[in-house]
Design a protein around this motif. Structure first.
Motif, PDB file in Angstrom:
ATOM      1  N   ILE A 139     -88.243  44.900  -0.062  1.00  0.00           N
ATOM      2  CA  ILE A 139     -86.672  44.455   0.828  1.00  0.00           C
ATOM      3  C   ILE A 139     -86.890  42.665   1.881  1.00  0.00           C
ATOM      4  O   ILE A 139     -87.915  43.600   2.089  1.00  0.00           O
TER       5      ILE A 139
ATOM      6  N   THR B  36     -85.301  41.751   4.766  1.00  0.00           N
ATOM      7  CA  THR B  36     -84.762  41.224   5.199  1.00  0.00           C
ATOM      8  C   THR B  36     -84.227  40.707   6.727  1.00  0.00           C
ATOM      9  O   THR B  36     -86.144  40.277   6.949  1.00  0.00           O
TER      10      THR B  36
ATOM     11  N   PRO C 277     -79.896  41.743   4.928  1.00  0.00           N
ATOM     12  CA  PRO C 277     -80.867  41.602   3.627  1.00  0.00           C
ATOM     13  C   PRO C 277     -80.736  39.894   2.993  1.00  0.00           C
ATOM     14  O   PRO C 277     -79.577  39.473   2.885  1.00  0.00           O
TER      15      PRO C 277
ATOM     16  N   ASN D  75     -83.437  41.859  -2.042  1.00  0.00           N
ATOM     17  CA  ASN D  75     -84.092  42.844  -2.944  1.00  0.00           C
ATOM     18  C   ASN D  75     -84.498  42.587  -4.477  1.00  0.00           C
ATOM     19  O   ASN D  75     -83.959  42.154  -5.454  1.00  0.00           O
TER      20      ASN D  75
ATOM     21  N   SER E   5     -85.642  45.716  -5.411  1.00  0.00           N
ATOM     22  CA  SER E   5     -85.990  47.986  -5.308  1.00  0.00           C
ATOM     23  C   SER E   5     -84.557  48.104  -6.371  1.00  0.00           C
ATOM     24  O   SER E   5     -83.075  47.577  -6.475  1.00  0.00           O
TER      25      SER E   5
ATOM     26  N   GLU F 257     -76.511  46.887  -2.715  1.00  0.00           N
ATOM     27  CA  GLU F 257     -76.532  45.964  -1.847  1.00  0.00           C
ATOM     28  C   GLU F 257     -75.721  46.866  -0.496  1.00  0.00           C
ATOM     29  O   GLU F 257     -76.631  46.402   0.468  1.00  0.00           O
TER      30      GLU F 257
ATOM     31  N   THR G 281     -79.148  48.260   1.072  1.00  0.00           N
ATOM     32  CA  THR G 281     -79.309  47.528   2.107  1.00  0.00           C
ATOM     33  C   THR G 281     -79.351  47.048   3.017  1.00  0.00           C
ATOM     34  O   THR G 281     -79.825  46.297   4.667  1.00  0.00           O
TER      35      THR G 281
ATOM     36  N   SER H 162     -81.152  47.770   6.566  1.00  0.00           N
ATOM     37  CA  SER H 162     -81.051  46.313   7.427  1.00  0.00           C
ATOM     38  C   SER H 162     -81.029  46.285   8.898  1.00  0.00           C
ATOM     39  O   SER H 162     -81.649  45.651   9.693  1.00  0.00           O
TER      40      SER H 162
ATOM     41  N   TRP I 174     -90.095  45.703   2.943  1.00  0.00           N
ATOM     42  CA  TRP I 174     -90.114  46.647   3.523  1.00  0.00           C
ATOM     43  C   TRP I 174     -90.281  47.143   2.312  1.00  0.00           C
ATOM     44  O   TRP I 174     -90.270  46.591   0.852  1.00  0.00           O
TER      45      TRP I 174
ATOM     46  N   THR J 228     -86.141  34.500   0.643  1.00  0.00           N
ATOM     47  CA  THR J 228     -86.288  34.213  -0.515  1.00  0.00           C
ATOM     48  C   THR J 228     -86.539  34.288  -2.155  1.00  0.00           C
ATOM     49  O   THR J 228     -85.595  33.699  -2.591  1.00  0.00           O
TER      50      THR J 228
END
Length: 265
Positions: A7, A9, A18, A21, A23, A27, A30, A34, A97, A133
């Protein structure tokens, strides 16, 4: 394959959020990770925040996920656009993460140094906010760390980092007039005590926070001695001890504690 996800953040102009994701968690979780995770990582950093960068911290429990934990590495990137002068000047604080199952904790900790080295190499190639991203970049990183964590080759000499699972990486204590350690619950009114000993197991730091300006010097001395004993006897002197006396920093830390108490881990 012990690492189950990744993840990303970052500190937006509105706070921790975040961005990506990769993982199995949802949402809402996450978002909690964050806010809580980045708050804990920054708690007590003081003026040495940059020393926290490119170091593998944790683990920290994943909110609402009793069997999941995460390791974290923080770094900064150049912002694409920001109205925050601090972010414009110093960069956008960001964190990757790495998620894993709690049952694999000991094995993951034994691979701590190997994972840290590989993740540091990857993150040092990330310079701008848009990279955060980019799924191609992050999937490559996740794939490499998964491959490392799945190897059978584990250094036998590596010591496991200290871990505080029950409190999300944090412990709160104070001392009485005799210097005896008193453990506080995260839900307690921590400000009702003249001095607070905050143990941040995620970044290996012990904070001595003077909450009452009229607190006797002897009590502060006893709190300092207790913190030193904890560091020596319990943490093998791996933690850094800091005195927090500046009113502004004190209020910032208390605000962060309040955020964690509100959201919960």
């Amino acid at each position: 394959m012990m690492i189950s996800g990744l993840i990303v953040t970052t500190m937006t102009d509105m706070g921790p959020f975040p961005l990506l994701n990769l993982s199995p968690i949802g949402e809402d979780t996450t978002v909690k990770l964050s806010v809580i995770g980045m708050t804990i990582l920054s708690m007590g950093a003081g003026t040495v925040a940059e020393k926290q960068h490119y170091r593998l911290h944790g683990s920290i429990p994943i909110p609402d996920s009793p069997n999941l934990e995460a390791l974290a590495m923080s770094f900064t990137v150049a912002p694409t656009r920001t109205e925050d002068v601090r972010i414009d000047l110093h960069g956008r604080e960001s964190t990757i993460w790495l998620l894993f199952d709690s049952k694999d904790r000991d094995r993951i900790f034994l691979q701590h140094t190997i994972i840290e080295k590989a993740l540091k190499e990857e993150i040092r190639t990330i310079h701008i906010e848009d990279n955060l991203t980019d799924p191609t970049i992050m999937k490559r990183i996740l794939s490499r760390i998964k491959e490392i964590s799945a190897t059978e080759e584990i250094p036998s000499y590596t010591e496991k980092p200290y871990y505080i699972p029950e409190r999300g990486g944090l412990e709160f204590h104070t001392v009485n007039s005799e210097g005896e350690l008193i453990t506080l619950e995260p839900s307690d009114d921590l400000t009702s005590h003249p001095v607070l000993i905050l143990i941040n197991g995620v970044i290996k730091r012990i904070l001595l926070i003077k909450l009452d300006d009229s607190a006797p010097q002897r009590l502060l001395f006893l709190a300092g001695r207790t913190a030193s004993n904890l560091n020596s006897n319990r943490f093998k002197n791996e933690f850094t001890i800091r005195d927090v006396t500046d009113p502004i920093e004190r209020e910032m830390i208390l605000e962060k504690i309040g955020t964690i108490q509100k959201i919960g881990v």
